[in-house]
Design an enzyme around this catalytic site. Structure first.
Site, short mmCIF file in Angstrom:
data_model
loop_
_atom_site.label_atom_id
_atom_site.label_comp_id
_atom_site.label_asym_id
_atom_site.label_seq_id
_atom_site.Cartn_x
_atom_site.Cartn_y
_atom_site.Cartn_z
N ASP A 24 15.85 -22.20 -22.91
CA ASP A 24 15.62 -22.80 -21.60
C ASP A 24 16.88 -22.61 -20.77
OD1 ASP A 24 13.65 -24.71 -20.01
OD2 ASP A 24 15.70 -25.40 -19.62
N GLU A 26 18.76 -23.54 -16.88
CA GLU A 26 18.75 -24.26 -15.61
C GLU A 26 19.52 -23.40 -14.62
OE1 GLU A 26 16.90 -26.81 -15.09
OE2 GLU A 26 16.38 -27.10 -17.20
N HIS A 182 14.61 -31.34 -17.15
CA HIS A 182 15.46 -30.47 -16.33
C HIS A 182 16.89 -30.42 -16.84
CE1 HIS A 182 12.06 -30.07 -13.70
NE2 HIS A 182 12.05 -31.37 -13.46
N ASP A 187 14.78 -29.74 -22.45
CA ASP A 187 13.57 -28.95 -22.26
C ASP A 187 13.38 -27.93 -23.38
OD1 ASP A 187 13.18 -30.40 -19.99
OD2 ASP A 187 13.49 -28.76 -18.58
#
Length: 218
Positions: A24, A26, A182, A187
């Site tokens: 994941d 960001e 987030h 996540d």
């Protein structure tokens, strides 16, 4: 009945030599070419003696925005990331990739696989940002397949009728705290639980069929 002399299942034989690694990221927006990569979390998966998957420890790092990177205020509001906070301990893209890729390569070797394959929720998004960072850095040792991936949006829809991560995770019987969402680590860990639940559900069906057919499918 299961043959006790049969070989234990091996990850190297489950996905054509690929090791699933949940990723994941960001970011500072949705444009992988121009928006900043700000966090990466990766979770290699392992297989037990019964052929069930489980997550290995999470590897993660904060990432410094590359020179000239775009930072969309709307994305930063959602993630709560302050890209220039010195307490983040962020690494340059090159060092961040080195750190994540070394852990992934070690996991690939340990599983006797040939390469890693990215698992993500909307996996094309994560893979796109990862590939763009690789291109910017001229990184030559990317362990991930450059375009193939496993997407838990599709798998969650198939197994549980849910495509939103939080709803699919809850449908799979795991908790989900929207206040923690987030974050790359949170996540990724929820996505890993979801992917393992889907694959392990399939494994349960295989073992059920084995038990009732007298065939050895391990």
């Amino acid at each position: 009945m299961h043959n006790p002399n049969s070989k234990a299942p091996r990850m190297a034989e489950r996905f054509r030599g690929f090791l699933p690694v949940v990723v994941d990221v960001e970011t500072g927006g949705f444009d992988a070419q121009h928006d900043a990569l700000l966090e990466i979390a990766a979770i290699p998966l392992a297989m037990d003696s019964e052929g069930y998957l489980r997550p290995r420890p999470t590897v993660s790092t904060h990432v410094e925005p590359f020179p000239g990177a775009n930072l969309d205020p709307r994305s930063l509001e959602i993630t709560g990331i302050d890209p220039y906070n010195p307490l983040r301990g962020a690494l340059s893209e090159r060092l961040a990739l080195d750190f994540i890729f070394q852990a992934v390569r070690d996991a690939v070797r340990g599983a006797e696989c040939q390469r890693a394959i990215l698992v993500g929720h909307n996996a094309a998004f994560d893979l796109g940002f990862l590939n763009q960072a690789v291109r910017r850095c001229g990184h030559k040792r990317n362990p991930f397949h450059p375009f193939s991936c496993f997407d838990t949006v599709s798998l969650g829809g198939l197994a549980y009728g849910q495509t939103v991560l939080s709803k699919a995770v809850l449908a799979a019987g795991h908790p989900f705290d929207s206040r923690e969402a987030h974050s790359a680590v949170y996540d990724a860990e929820r996505t890993a639980e979801l992917f393992c639940s889907v694959v392990n559900r399939w494994r349960q069906m295989e073992l059920f069929e084995q038990t009732h057919s007298g065939l050895d499918v391990a």
